[in-house]
Design an enzyme around this catalytic site. Structure first.
Site, PDB file in Angstrom:
ATOM      1  N   ASP A 181      27.431   8.568 -26.840  1.00 15.20           N
ATOM      2  CA  ASP A 181      26.460   7.856 -27.759  1.00 15.20           C
ATOM      3  C   ASP A 181      26.783   6.783 -28.602  1.00 15.20           C
ATOM      4  O   ASP A 181      26.071   5.686 -28.649  1.00 15.20           O
ATOM      5  CB  ASP A 181      25.687   8.982 -28.469  1.00 15.20           C
ATOM      6  CG  ASP A 181      25.074  10.077 -27.156  1.00 15.20           C
ATOM      7  OD1 ASP A 181      24.720   9.445 -26.332  1.00 15.20           O
ATOM      8  OD2 ASP A 181      24.907  11.318 -27.731  1.00 15.20           O
ATOM      9  N   SER A 229      14.235  12.877 -17.177  1.00 14.44           N
ATOM     10  CA  SER A 229      15.397  12.118 -17.493  1.00 14.44           C
ATOM     11  C   SER A 229      15.403  10.792 -16.448  1.00 14.44           C
ATOM     12  O   SER A 229      15.544  11.016 -15.405  1.00 14.44           O
ATOM     13  CB  SER A 229      16.573  13.180 -17.256  1.00 14.44           C
ATOM     14  OG  SER A 229      17.913  12.117 -17.134  1.00 14.44           O
ATOM     15  N   ASN A 255      28.384  14.679 -24.816  1.00 11.81           N
ATOM     16  CA  ASN A 255      27.195  14.544 -23.847  1.00 11.81           C
ATOM     17  C   ASN A 255      27.940  14.008 -22.555  1.00 11.81           C
ATOM     18  O   ASN A 255      26.998  13.836 -21.507  1.00 11.81           O
ATOM     19  CB  ASN A 255      26.287  13.026 -24.494  1.00 11.81           C
ATOM     20  CG  ASN A 255      27.088  11.926 -24.181  1.00 11.81           C
ATOM     21  OD1 ASN A 255      28.161  12.002 -24.214  1.00 11.81           O
ATOM     22  ND2 ASN A 255      26.214  10.747 -23.808  1.00 11.81           N
ATOM     23  N   LYS A 294      24.293  19.586 -26.605  1.00 12.37           N
ATOM     24  CA  LYS A 294      25.329  18.747 -26.949  1.00 12.37           C
ATOM     25  C   LYS A 294      26.422  19.478 -27.684  1.00 12.37           C
ATOM     26  O   LYS A 294      27.614  19.663 -27.595  1.00 12.37           O
ATOM     27  CB  LYS A 294      25.008  17.620 -27.716  1.00 12.37           C
ATOM     28  CG  LYS A 294      24.097  16.495 -26.759  1.00 12.37           C
ATOM     29  CD  LYS A 294      24.004  15.083 -27.376  1.00 12.37           C
ATOM     30  CE  LYS A 294      22.989  14.301 -26.417  1.00 12.37           C
ATOM     31  NZ  LYS A 294      22.838  12.958 -26.809  1.00 12.37           N
ATOM     32  N   ASN A 298      18.336   8.149 -45.772  1.00  9.70           N
ATOM     33  CA  ASN A 298      17.593   9.242 -44.989  1.00  9.70           C
ATOM     34  C   ASN A 298      16.592   9.783 -45.793  1.00  9.70           C
ATOM     35  O   ASN A 298      16.383   9.665 -47.127  1.00  9.70           O
ATOM     36  CB  ASN A 298      18.418  10.313 -44.621  1.00  9.70           C
ATOM     37  CG  ASN A 298      17.845  11.141 -43.504  1.00  9.70           C
ATOM     38  OD1 ASN A 298      17.376  10.605 -42.581  1.00  9.70           O
ATOM     39  ND2 ASN A 298      17.797  12.331 -43.648  1.00  9.70           N
ATOM     40  N   ARG A 299      15.360  10.275 -45.084  1.00  5.91           N
ATOM     41  CA  ARG A 299      14.429  11.142 -45.974  1.00  5.91           C
ATOM     42  C   ARG A 299      14.917  12.003 -46.772  1.00  5.91           C
ATOM     43  O   ARG A 299      14.478  12.067 -48.111  1.00  5.91           O
ATOM     44  CB  ARG A 299      13.279  11.395 -44.899  1.00  5.91           C
ATOM     45  CG  ARG A 299      12.010  12.092 -45.420  1.00  5.91           C
ATOM     46  CD  ARG A 299      11.061  12.346 -44.331  1.00  5.91           C
ATOM     47  NE  ARG A 299      11.542  13.256 -43.489  1.00  5.91           N
ATOM     48  CZ  ARG A 299      10.873  13.822 -42.406  1.00  5.91           C
ATOM     49  NH1 ARG A 299       9.964  13.363 -42.333  1.00  5.91           N
ATOM     50  NH2 ARG A 299      11.521  14.760 -41.769  1.00  5.91           N
ATOM     51  N   SER A 312      18.346   9.196 -16.221  1.00  4.11           N
ATOM     52  CA  SER A 312      19.862   9.186 -15.912  1.00  4.11           C
ATOM     53  C   SER A 312      20.061   9.083 -14.270  1.00  4.11           C
ATOM     54  O   SER A 312      20.890   8.398 -14.192  1.00  4.11           O
ATOM     55  CB  SER A 312      20.663  10.162 -16.511  1.00  4.11           C
ATOM     56  OG  SER A 312      20.588  10.136 -18.082  1.00  4.11           O
ATOM     57  N   GLY A 333      18.215   6.900 -41.100  1.00  2.08           N
ATOM     58  CA  GLY A 333      18.392   8.228 -40.428  1.00  2.08           C
ATOM     59  C   GLY A 333      19.522   9.091 -40.450  1.00  2.08           C
ATOM     60  O   GLY A 333      20.687   8.474 -40.581  1.00  2.08           O
ATOM     61  N   ALA A 391      21.274  11.200 -33.523  1.00  2.00           N
ATOM     62  CA  ALA A 391      21.432   9.717 -32.973  1.00  2.00           C
ATOM     63  C   ALA A 391      22.317   9.160 -34.165  1.00  2.00           C
ATOM     64  O   ALA A 391      22.967   8.338 -33.814  1.00  2.00           O
ATOM     65  CB  ALA A 391      20.256   9.255 -32.635  1.00  2.00           C
TER      66      ALA A 391
HETATM   67  P1  NAP Z   1      16.614  14.254 -35.211  1.00  2.00           P
HETATM   68  O1  NAP Z   1      18.081  14.780 -34.867  1.00  2.00           O
HETATM   69  O2  NAP Z   1      15.739  15.025 -34.942  1.00  2.00           O
HETATM   70  O3  NAP Z   1      16.583  13.316 -36.641  1.00  2.00           O
HETATM   71  C1  NAP Z   1      15.656  12.755 -36.933  1.00  2.00           C
HETATM   72  C2  NAP Z   1      15.913  11.738 -38.052  1.00  2.00           C
HETATM   73  O4  NAP Z   1      14.794  10.982 -38.356  1.00  2.00           O
HETATM   74  C3  NAP Z   1      16.449  12.489 -39.446  1.00  2.00           C
HETATM   75  O5  NAP Z   1      17.128  11.660 -40.104  1.00  2.00           O
HETATM   76  C4  NAP Z   1      14.899  12.622 -40.028  1.00  2.00           C
HETATM   77  O6  NAP Z   1      15.092  12.671 -41.468  1.00  2.00           O
HETATM   78  C5  NAP Z   1      14.280  11.346 -39.755  1.00  2.00           C
HETATM   79  N1  NAP Z   1      12.960  11.256 -39.613  1.00  2.00           N
HETATM   80  C6  NAP Z   1      12.049  12.338 -38.732  1.00  2.00           C
HETATM   81  N2  NAP Z   1      11.000  11.962 -38.950  1.00  2.00           N
HETATM   82  C7  NAP Z   1      10.821  10.932 -40.011  1.00  2.00           C
HETATM   83  C8  NAP Z   1       9.774  10.243 -40.957  1.00  2.00           C
HETATM   84  N3  NAP Z   1       8.344  10.716 -40.606  1.00  2.00           N
HETATM   85  N4  NAP Z   1       9.781   9.574 -41.753  1.00  2.00           N
HETATM   86  C9  NAP Z   1      11.249   9.224 -42.026  1.00  2.00           C
HETATM   87  N5  NAP Z   1      12.462   9.815 -41.309  1.00  2.00           N
HETATM   88  C10 NAP Z   1      12.166  10.664 -40.295  1.00  2.00           C
HETATM   89  O7  NAP Z   1      16.594  13.158 -33.901  1.00  2.00           O
HETATM   90  P2  NAP Z   1      17.627  12.197 -32.972  1.00  2.00           P
HETATM   91  O8  NAP Z   1      17.926  12.906 -31.970  1.00  2.00           O
HETATM   92  O9  NAP Z   1      18.530  11.930 -34.217  1.00  2.00           O
HETATM   93  O10 NAP Z   1      16.577  10.866 -32.878  1.00  2.00           O
HETATM   94  C11 NAP Z   1      16.001  10.053 -33.504  1.00  2.00           C
HETATM   95  C12 NAP Z   1      15.164   8.812 -32.754  1.00  2.00           C
HETATM   96  O11 NAP Z   1      16.419   8.123 -32.073  1.00  2.00           O
HETATM   97  C13 NAP Z   1      14.222   9.545 -31.918  1.00  2.00           C
HETATM   98  O12 NAP Z   1      13.159   8.541 -31.846  1.00  2.00           O
HETATM   99  C14 NAP Z   1      14.913   9.566 -30.353  1.00  2.00           C
HETATM  100  O13 NAP Z   1      14.036   9.367 -29.156  1.00  2.00           O
HETATM  101  C15 NAP Z   1      15.817   8.439 -30.706  1.00  2.00           C
HETATM  102  N6  NAP Z   1      17.166   8.397 -29.752  1.00  2.00           N
HETATM  103  C16 NAP Z   1      17.315   7.316 -29.026  1.00  2.00           C
HETATM  104  C17 NAP Z   1      18.421   7.321 -27.861  1.00  2.00           C
HETATM  105  C18 NAP Z   1      18.680   6.332 -27.334  1.00  2.00           C
HETATM  106  O14 NAP Z   1      19.607   6.487 -26.245  1.00  2.00           O
HETATM  107  N7  NAP Z   1      18.163   5.167 -27.391  1.00  2.00           N
HETATM  108  C19 NAP Z   1      19.324   8.535 -28.183  1.00  2.00           C
HETATM  109  C20 NAP Z   1      19.117   9.672 -28.986  1.00  2.00           C
HETATM  110  C21 NAP Z   1      17.703   9.597 -29.572  1.00  2.00           C
HETATM  111  P3  NAP Z   1      15.018  14.148 -42.056  1.00  2.00           P
HETATM  112  O15 NAP Z   1      16.711  14.468 -42.111  1.00  2.00           O
HETATM  113  O16 NAP Z   1      14.840  14.079 -43.651  1.00  2.00           O
HETATM  114  O17 NAP Z   1      14.385  15.197 -41.337  1.00  2.00           O
END
Ligand code: NAP
Length: 285
Positions: free
Chosen positions: A101, A13, A86, A65, A159-160, A15, A136, A140
């Protein structure tokens, strides 16, 4: 003021670096912010200990969370709708849960538009009437979608699995349009979008890549592209967007701003844009 971040794994982290920088620049002292490895099974006992030991609050990250939303005594409207917390403030024995967030992404978009200034808030009024295309429907994306819709923007989620996008839309007070995350739909929806946000792990180190960036050509010339992914800091999506002259922002800004909004909840001080810029440089090293 004693604070912490709880999660598992937590060793990586950034943070503490962020919060300690905010505290030192804003002259909040004494101030401590530690990482505490906490699983879903140990969340309850860890929270009780922090309350006993006089902590002023804490952040929660993966995978806590949703459980924290159930443990908190009060929730902000956004935290209630998302069932996600969070940032917690401890007052006596009362745990006030919030989610910063979504506010973090609003401030990231706001920075992309160059709208910094005194007395800024994360209310996102500048987003009213803007067309946002969000890729997505995971954690997030849900936080981003709620804040974007509450700010009055016109949201489309691709979304996928479309079923998960539909579930996201059902959580929103005013719903949104949904569709499949395929090349054709992406290009069609990108035409006319003011802002595109990638909230999938596509392009993240070690994960699958975008099959094509043709959708970037469909975006208007003044569009903004935000990539939630911040490992690597400069993703292929950001590079491709900048090569087309589009404004592009790393997900590291979202991390900085959600931290700034957490800091504000505990101290009443929102770090200014200059300090957020310094924090971005520091944690991006
Ligand atoms: P999550 O809850 O696991 O959700 C992942 C999402 O991405 C789902 O909608 C999933 O679709 C889609 N996905 C996964 N693999 C894919 C692929 N190969 N092709 C197309 N769609 C795909 O993850 P999350 O926590 O939301 O995080 C998502 C991203 O945001 C990560 O890269 C994470 O590091 C980043 N993030 C950044 C911050 C920030 O502060 N910048 C904060 C949180 C997260 P399905 O529903 O079809 O599985």
């Amino acid at each position: 003021m004693k604070l912490a971040v709880l999660g598992s794994p937590i060793a990586h982290s950034r943070s503490p670096i962020l919060q300690e920088l905010f505290a030192s620049r804003c002259k909040v002292a004494p101030f401590s912010y530690e990482k505490i490895e906490t699983t879903r099974g140990t969340l309850d006992e860890t929270v009780k200990r922090l309350v006993r030991e006089g902590y002023g609050g804490f952040n929660c990250t993966m995978p806590l969370k949703t459980d924290m939303a159930a443990l908190a005594d009060t929730l902000t409207r956004e935290a209630e709708l998302l069932r996600s917390v969070n940032a917690v403030t401890v007052t006596g024995n009362v745990l006030s849960g919030a989610t910063t967030d979504g506010g973090g992404i609003l401030l990231t978009i706001r920075r992309a538009y160059g709208l910094s200034g005194e007395g800024r808030t994360a209310d996102g009024r500048f987003l009213a009437e803007k067309k946002v295309l969000l890729l997505g429907a995971g954690g997030a994306a849900r936080s981003a979608a709620l804040s974007i819709v509450l700010a009055g923007a016109d949201l489309t989620v691709l979304n996928r699995s479309v079923g998960r996008a539909e579930a996201l839309a059902a959580m929103l007070p005013s719903g949104c349009r949904v569709g499949a995350l395929d090349g054709e739909t992406l290009c069609r929806e990108a035409a006319g979008a003011d802002i595109l946000v990638n909230a999938t792990p596509l392009g993240m180190t070690g994960r699958e890549k975008f099959a094509s960036f043709a959708f970037l050509d469909a975006l208007p010339a003044d569009a903004v592209v935000i990539d939630a992914v911040y490992e690597p800091l400069e993703t292929a999506l950001l590079r491709a967007a900048r090569a087309r002259g589009l404004r592009a922002m790393s997900g590291l800004w979202m991390l900085v701003y959600q931290g700034a909004l957490s800091f504000e909840r505990w101290t009443g001080i929102l770090p200014d844009e200059k300090l957020c810029g310094e924090a971005f440089e520091r944690i991006g090293r």
